[in-house]
Design a protein around this motif. Sequence first.
Motif, PDB file in Angstrom:
ATOM      1  N   GLY A   3       0.809  -1.216   0.000  1.00 38.53           N
ATOM      2  CA  GLY A   3       0.000   0.000   0.000  1.00 38.53           C
ATOM      3  C   GLY A   3       0.842   1.267   0.000  1.00 38.53           C
ATOM      4  N   LYS A   4       2.151   1.117   0.181  1.00 39.79           N
ATOM      5  CA  LYS A   4       3.049   2.272   0.202  1.00 39.79           C
ATOM      6  C   LYS A   4       3.101   2.897  -1.189  1.00 39.79           C
ATOM      7  CE  LYS A   4       6.883   4.511   1.669  1.00 39.79           C
ATOM      8  NZ  LYS A   4       6.987   5.488   2.660  1.00 39.79           N
ATOM      9  N   LYS A   5       2.999   4.237  -1.213  1.00 40.82           N
ATOM     10  CA  LYS A   5       3.085   4.969  -2.485  1.00 40.82           C
ATOM     11  C   LYS A   5       4.536   5.403  -2.696  1.00 40.82           C
ATOM     12  CE  LYS A   5      -1.679   6.421  -2.452  1.00 40.82           C
ATOM     13  NZ  LYS A   5      -2.649   7.490  -2.554  1.00 40.82           N
ATOM     14  N   PHE A   6       4.965   5.352  -3.960  1.00 41.03           N
ATOM     15  CA  PHE A   6       6.343   5.713  -4.308  1.00 41.03           C
ATOM     16  C   PHE A   6       6.415   6.096  -5.780  1.00 41.03           C
ATOM     17  CE2 PHE A   6       5.768   1.255  -5.095  1.00 41.03           C
ATOM     18  CZ  PHE A   6       6.478   0.988  -6.245  1.00 41.03           C
ATOM     19  N   PHE A   7       7.587   6.528  -6.202  1.00 39.14           N
ATOM     20  CA  PHE A   7       7.824   6.835  -7.614  1.00 39.14           C
ATOM     21  C   PHE A   7       8.582   5.672  -8.238  1.00 39.14           C
ATOM     22  CE2 PHE A   7       7.450  11.145  -5.840  1.00 39.14           C
ATOM     23  CZ  PHE A   7       6.487  11.652  -6.696  1.00 39.14           C
ATOM     24  N   SER A   8       8.115   5.240  -9.379  1.00 33.46           N
ATOM     25  CA  SER A   8       8.776   4.167 -10.115  1.00 33.46           C
ATOM     26  C   SER A   8       9.390   4.757 -11.384  1.00 33.46           C
ATOM     27  CB  SER A   8       7.762   3.085 -10.483  1.00 33.46           C
ATOM     28  OG  SER A   8       8.387   2.059 -11.212  1.00 33.46           O
ATOM     29  N   GLN A   9      10.667   4.481 -11.585  1.00 32.25           N
ATOM     30  CA  GLN A   9      11.368   5.050 -12.735  1.00 32.25           C
ATOM     31  C   GLN A   9      11.007   4.302 -14.017  1.00 32.25           C
ATOM     32  OE1 GLN A   9      15.602   5.343 -12.272  1.00 32.25           O
ATOM     33  NE2 GLN A   9      15.841   6.587 -14.090  1.00 32.25           N
ATOM     34  N   LEU A  10      10.609   5.071 -15.020  1.00 28.57           N
ATOM     35  CA  LEU A  10      10.308   4.499 -16.331  1.00 28.57           C
ATOM     36  C   LEU A  10      11.510   4.564 -17.267  1.00 28.57           C
ATOM     37  CD1 LEU A  10       6.747   5.957 -16.977  1.00 28.57           C
ATOM     38  CD2 LEU A  10       7.349   3.662 -16.206  1.00 28.57           C
ATOM     39  N   GLY A  11      12.343   5.531 -17.038  1.00 29.39           N
ATOM     40  CA  GLY A  11      13.520   5.734 -17.877  1.00 29.39           C
ATOM     41  C   GLY A  11      14.364   6.831 -17.270  1.00 29.39           C
ATOM     42  N   SER A  12      15.291   7.323 -18.010  1.00 31.74           N
ATOM     43  CA  SER A  12      16.210   8.339 -17.521  1.00 31.74           C
ATOM     44  C   SER A  12      15.456   9.608 -17.114  1.00 31.74           C
ATOM     45  CB  SER A  12      17.238   8.672 -18.605  1.00 31.74           C
ATOM     46  OG  SER A  12      18.130   9.638 -18.143  1.00 31.74           O
ATOM     47  N   GLY A  13      15.309   9.791 -15.798  1.00 31.12           N
ATOM     48  CA  GLY A  13      14.678  10.997 -15.275  1.00 31.12           C
ATOM     49  C   GLY A  13      13.169  11.056 -15.424  1.00 31.12           C
ATOM     50  N   VAL A  14      12.529   9.933 -15.775  1.00 31.43           N
ATOM     51  CA  VAL A  14      11.078   9.902 -15.952  1.00 31.43           C
ATOM     52  C   VAL A  14      10.491   8.915 -14.940  1.00 31.43           C
ATOM     53  CG1 VAL A  14       9.176   9.412 -17.534  1.00 31.43           C
ATOM     54  CG2 VAL A  14      11.294  10.428 -18.409  1.00 31.43           C
ATOM     55  N   PHE A  15       9.543   9.409 -14.135  1.00 30.13           N
ATOM     56  CA  PHE A  15       8.954   8.588 -13.085  1.00 30.13           C
ATOM     57  C   PHE A  15       7.435   8.600 -13.190  1.00 30.13           C
ATOM     58  CE2 PHE A  15      13.018  10.101 -11.695  1.00 30.13           C
ATOM     59  CZ  PHE A  15      13.590   9.028 -11.020  1.00 30.13           C
ATOM     60  N   VAL A  16       6.829   7.602 -12.564  1.00 28.22           N
ATOM     61  CA  VAL A  16       5.383   7.525 -12.467  1.00 28.22           C
ATOM     62  C   VAL A  16       5.047   7.215 -11.005  1.00 28.22           C
ATOM     63  CG1 VAL A  16       5.289   5.069 -13.062  1.00 28.22           C
ATOM     64  CG2 VAL A  16       3.310   6.503 -13.481  1.00 28.22           C
ATOM     65  N   LYS A  17       3.933   7.779 -10.531  1.00 36.46           N
ATOM     66  CA  LYS A  17       3.481   7.465  -9.175  1.00 36.46           C
ATOM     67  C   LYS A  17       2.945   6.033  -9.183  1.00 36.46           C
ATOM     68  CE  LYS A  17       2.148  12.173  -7.983  1.00 36.46           C
ATOM     69  NZ  LYS A  17       1.031  13.060  -7.610  1.00 36.46           N
ATOM     70  N   ALA A  18       3.313   5.288  -8.143  1.00 43.23           N
ATOM     71  CA  ALA A  18       2.878   3.898  -8.061  1.00 43.23           C
ATOM     72  C   ALA A  18       2.538   3.551  -6.615  1.00 43.23           C
ATOM     73  CB  ALA A  18       3.982   2.983  -8.580  1.00 43.23           C
ATOM     74  N   GLU A  19       1.847   2.435  -6.467  1.00 41.31           N
ATOM     75  CA  GLU A  19       1.507   1.937  -5.141  1.00 41.31           C
ATOM     76  C   GLU A  19       1.849   0.456  -5.107  1.00 41.31           C
ATOM     77  OE1 GLU A  19      -2.476   1.264  -2.445  1.00 41.31           O
ATOM     78  OE2 GLU A  19      -2.422   2.987  -3.787  1.00 41.31           O
ATOM     79  N   LEU A  20       2.543   0.037  -4.049  1.00 43.09           N
ATOM     80  CA  LEU A  20       2.976  -1.354  -3.935  1.00 43.09           C
ATOM     81  C   LEU A  20       1.803  -2.223  -3.478  1.00 43.09           C
ATOM     82  CD1 LEU A  20       5.378  -3.275  -4.133  1.00 43.09           C
ATOM     83  CD2 LEU A  20       5.810  -2.831  -1.706  1.00 43.09           C
ATOM     84  N   ASN A  21       1.449  -3.184  -4.327  1.00 37.99           N
ATOM     85  CA  ASN A  21       0.362  -4.104  -4.010  1.00 37.99           C
ATOM     86  C   ASN A  21       0.866  -5.448  -3.510  1.00 37.99           C
ATOM     87  OD1 ASN A  21      -1.678  -2.292  -4.794  1.00 37.99           O
ATOM     88  ND2 ASN A  21      -1.352  -2.829  -6.937  1.00 37.99           N
ATOM     89  N   ASP A  22       2.115  -5.789  -3.865  1.00 42.43           N
ATOM     90  CA  ASP A  22       2.673  -7.097  -3.503  1.00 42.43           C
ATOM     91  C   ASP A  22       4.185  -6.937  -3.358  1.00 42.43           C
ATOM     92  OD1 ASP A  22       3.435  -9.735  -3.220  1.00 42.43           O
ATOM     93  OD2 ASP A  22       2.691 -10.372  -5.180  1.00 42.43           O
ATOM     94  N   HIS A  23       4.716  -7.220  -2.194  1.00 43.57           N
ATOM     95  CA  HIS A  23       6.161  -7.102  -2.019  1.00 43.57           C
ATOM     96  C   HIS A  23       6.838  -8.470  -1.905  1.00 43.57           C
ATOM     97  CE1 HIS A  23       6.144  -7.065   2.670  1.00 43.57           C
ATOM     98  NE2 HIS A  23       5.228  -7.844   2.183  1.00 43.57           N
ATOM     99  N   LYS A  24       6.088  -9.508  -2.166  1.00 40.65           N
ATOM    100  CA  LYS A  24       6.636 -10.875  -2.103  1.00 40.65           C
ATOM    101  C   LYS A  24       6.949 -11.438  -3.491  1.00 40.65           C
ATOM    102  CE  LYS A  24       6.094 -11.414   2.374  1.00 40.65           C
ATOM    103  NZ  LYS A  24       7.221 -11.336   3.254  1.00 40.65           N
ATOM    104  N   ASN A  25       6.337 -10.860  -4.521  1.00 36.70           N
ATOM    105  CA  ASN A  25       6.525 -11.361  -5.889  1.00 36.70           C
ATOM    106  C   ASN A  25       6.876 -10.206  -6.821  1.00 36.70           C
ATOM    107  OD1 ASN A  25       5.617 -14.228  -5.581  1.00 36.70           O
ATOM    108  ND2 ASN A  25       3.789 -13.179  -4.842  1.00 36.70           N
ATOM    109  N   ILE A  26       7.630 -10.553  -7.859  1.00 34.73           N
ATOM    110  CA  ILE A  26       7.977  -9.582  -8.898  1.00 34.73           C
ATOM    111  C   ILE A  26       7.706 -10.219 -10.257  1.00 34.73           C
ATOM    112  CG2 ILE A  26       9.742  -8.396  -7.544  1.00 34.73           C
ATOM    113  CD1 ILE A  26      11.700 -10.059  -9.508  1.00 34.73           C
ATOM    114  N   VAL A  27       7.765  -9.416 -11.283  1.00 35.15           N
ATOM    115  CA  VAL A  27       7.627  -9.914 -12.651  1.00 35.15           C
ATOM    116  C   VAL A  27       8.980  -9.723 -13.335  1.00 35.15           C
ATOM    117  CG1 VAL A  27       6.405  -9.662 -14.838  1.00 35.15           C
ATOM    118  CG2 VAL A  27       5.180  -9.319 -12.686  1.00 35.15           C
TER     119      VAL A  27
END
Length: 142
Positions: free
Chosen positions: A57-81
């Motif tokens: 549920g923690k909100k953070f910025f996720s980097q899309l590329g060099s200097g480009v971010f999007v606001k995101a919210e963590l829904n699962d911290h046990k699995n990744i893609v």
Amino acid sequence: MNEKEKKEFIQGKLFELQLLEKHSIEMQNQMQQLLNESQELSILEESLSDLEQIKVGKKFFSQLGSGVFVKAELNDHKNIVMNVGANILVEKPVAEAKDLIKKQIKELDVIIDKMKDQFGKIAIQTELIQQDLINAQSTLDK
């Protein structure tokens, strides 16, 4: 060995030195790329460890590329893609992903160590050729 043969010998040894230098430069570039890749994997491994500590549920910025971010919210911290090749994405537990990354780092370390051994061999070859050149030059000067 007559003077002409000595000059040809020296030219041949100089050519060998040039080839060794070119090969050495190419290997240095390859090794630098491998070191960079290893460092990136280490950073990724650390980031995955950090991810496990973040609350869902923690909100953070996720980097899309060099200097480009999007606001995101963590829904699962046990699995990744993960991209497992050919643009195929697979969901994996963080622990499994970290193990895979550790394995990749170890494989890179083995390759880097082999390259270091090759550098040592090239240095020995270079030294021997330089000694041959010194000996040939001294006999040519006589």
